[in-house]
Design an enzyme around this catalytic site. Sequence first.
Site, PDB file in Angstrom:
ATOM      1  N   ASP A  52       0.816  -1.208   0.000  1.00 13.15           N
ATOM      2  CA  ASP A  52       0.000   0.000   0.000  1.00 13.15           C
ATOM      3  C   ASP A  52       0.852   1.262   0.000  1.00 13.15           C
ATOM      4  O   ASP A  52       0.494   2.264  -0.634  1.00 13.15           O
ATOM      5  CB  ASP A  52      -0.932  -0.004   1.211  1.00 13.15           C
ATOM      6  CG  ASP A  52      -2.091  -0.979   1.048  1.00 13.15           C
ATOM      7  OD1 ASP A  52      -2.519  -1.191  -0.097  1.00 13.15           O
ATOM      8  OD2 ASP A  52      -2.555  -1.524   2.068  1.00 13.15           O
ATOM      9  N   GLY A  53       1.968   1.235   0.724  1.00  9.39           N
ATOM     10  CA  GLY A  53       2.841   2.407   0.745  1.00  9.39           C
ATOM     11  C   GLY A  53       3.376   2.743  -0.630  1.00  9.39           C
ATOM     12  O   GLY A  53       3.404   3.915  -1.030  1.00  9.39           O
ATOM     13  N   ARG A  57       2.695   6.093  -3.089  1.00 12.37           N
ATOM     14  CA  ARG A  57       3.766   6.860  -3.735  1.00 12.37           C
ATOM     15  C   ARG A  57       3.564   6.914  -5.246  1.00 12.37           C
ATOM     16  O   ARG A  57       3.785   7.956  -5.882  1.00 12.37           O
ATOM     17  CB  ARG A  57       5.126   6.250  -3.410  1.00 12.37           C
ATOM     18  CG  ARG A  57       5.554   6.442  -1.963  1.00 12.37           C
ATOM     19  CD  ARG A  57       7.032   6.189  -1.786  1.00 12.37           C
ATOM     20  NE  ARG A  57       7.416   4.837  -2.121  1.00 12.37           N
ATOM     21  CZ  ARG A  57       7.358   3.818  -1.292  1.00 12.37           C
ATOM     22  NH1 ARG A  57       6.906   3.980  -0.050  1.00 12.37           N
ATOM     23  NH2 ARG A  57       7.743   2.606  -1.678  1.00 12.37           N
ATOM     24  N   ASN A 122      -4.650   9.274   1.939  1.00 19.29           N
ATOM     25  CA  ASN A 122      -5.248   8.622   3.109  1.00 19.29           C
ATOM     26  C   ASN A 122      -5.684   9.625   4.170  1.00 19.29           C
ATOM     27  O   ASN A 122      -6.859   9.757   4.461  1.00 19.29           O
ATOM     28  CB  ASN A 122      -4.274   7.618   3.718  1.00 19.29           C
ATOM     29  CG  ASN A 122      -4.347   6.263   3.048  1.00 19.29           C
ATOM     30  OD1 ASN A 122      -5.156   6.048   2.148  1.00 19.29           O
ATOM     31  ND2 ASN A 122      -3.492   5.351   3.472  1.00 19.29           N
ATOM     32  N   THR A 163      -9.729   3.131   6.594  1.00 24.22           N
ATOM     33  CA  THR A 163      -9.384   1.851   7.219  1.00 24.22           C
ATOM     34  C   THR A 163      -7.916   1.786   7.625  1.00 24.22           C
ATOM     35  O   THR A 163      -7.459   0.757   8.118  1.00 24.22           O
ATOM     36  CB  THR A 163      -9.670   0.669   6.273  1.00 24.22           C
ATOM     37  OG1 THR A 163      -8.866   0.807   5.097  1.00 24.22           O
ATOM     38  CG2 THR A 163     -11.127   0.611   5.885  1.00 24.22           C
ATOM     39  N   ASN A 166      -6.719   5.990  10.617  1.00 22.10           N
ATOM     40  CA  ASN A 166      -7.994   6.412  11.188  1.00 22.10           C
ATOM     41  C   ASN A 166      -8.695   5.275  11.925  1.00 22.10           C
ATOM     42  O   ASN A 166      -9.185   5.442  13.042  1.00 22.10           O
ATOM     43  CB  ASN A 166      -8.892   6.949  10.072  1.00 22.10           C
ATOM     44  CG  ASN A 166     -10.301   7.238  10.542  1.00 22.10           C
ATOM     45  OD1 ASN A 166     -10.535   8.177  11.282  1.00 22.10           O
ATOM     46  ND2 ASN A 166     -11.247   6.418  10.092  1.00 22.10           N
ATOM     47  N   TYR A 167      -8.731   4.107  11.317  1.00 24.06           N
ATOM     48  CA  TYR A 167      -9.412   2.959  11.929  1.00 24.06           C
ATOM     49  C   TYR A 167      -8.648   2.473  13.150  1.00 24.06           C
ATOM     50  O   TYR A 167      -9.249   2.095  14.169  1.00 24.06           O
ATOM     51  CB  TYR A 167      -9.555   1.854  10.887  1.00 24.06           C
ATOM     52  CG  TYR A 167     -10.492   0.733  11.288  1.00 24.06           C
ATOM     53  CD1 TYR A 167     -11.674   0.991  11.962  1.00 24.06           C
ATOM     54  CD2 TYR A 167     -10.196  -0.578  10.955  1.00 24.06           C
ATOM     55  CE1 TYR A 167     -12.539  -0.034  12.307  1.00 24.06           C
ATOM     56  CE2 TYR A 167     -11.043  -1.611  11.295  1.00 24.06           C
ATOM     57  CZ  TYR A 167     -12.212  -1.341  11.974  1.00 24.06           C
ATOM     58  OH  TYR A 167     -13.061  -2.359  12.316  1.00 24.06           O
TER      59      TYR A 167
END
Length: 262
Positions: A52-53, A57, A122, A163, A166-167
């Site tokens: 995900d990172g 990017r 995000n 998600t 924040n989650y």
Amino acid sequence: MRSTGNRKNMTKRIAFLASDADVAQTARSTLVDRYGNAAPRDADVIVALGGDGFMLRTLHNTQHLDVPVYGMNRGTIGFLMNEYDDANLLDRLAAAEEEVINPLAMRAMDQSGKLHEALAINEVSLLRAGPQAARLRISVDGRLRLAELVCDGALLSTPAGSTAYNYSAHGPILPIGSDVLALTAIAAFRPRRWRGALLPKTAQVRFDVLEADKRPVMADADSISFPDIDWVEIRSEPKVRHRILFDPGHGLEERLISEQFT
């Protein structure tokens, strides 16, 4: 926003990008050998290989190209990614569904008077940078809403990022199509049980750091950090559109719903 436009007739000029992880680089070599490789500026679609990172990017680095990005997971969680498979990629791209998301635009002033700007897909978060809790004042659309929040930090999240951090901070998961942002406290001390607020996507949120010298705070936009912050203003940026492709039935909307039942 979702689009299911037919890509079967598109010229499949694919740009393969990969994180530095060995497993991602190996996958890229395999796919380039099989499908060829185009420069991102010449591609019809970008395939991002990593976690995900790396996907974040890639979206940031290619946002000026208006090219959809199809991620395949060669990382850990892969919430924004599709499953990795080096076969039938052209068919998967032809059938893929497109989600369009807008990032947050952050303006932050540090104690030296320098203005910093960044985009966040995000969330934008404020985090204490010393041993003492942060003291934050929160205004929404120019109206004071919380005179003092004593906390480890606070964040403003998009639906796509709801998600993530924040989650973990006990914020709500937001449907991908909702025109809502989540304002979430991180380890709030005063008000003791304040958990945050849901705000319209059009809202502009300002955090003022109280006692900034004594209680230093850093601002972070998708892991791009700025220390010693005095104030931060955040709003949604509709002019920037990130186009993300997902396999049918595995888009962000479905993932956000499924996450609430795990």
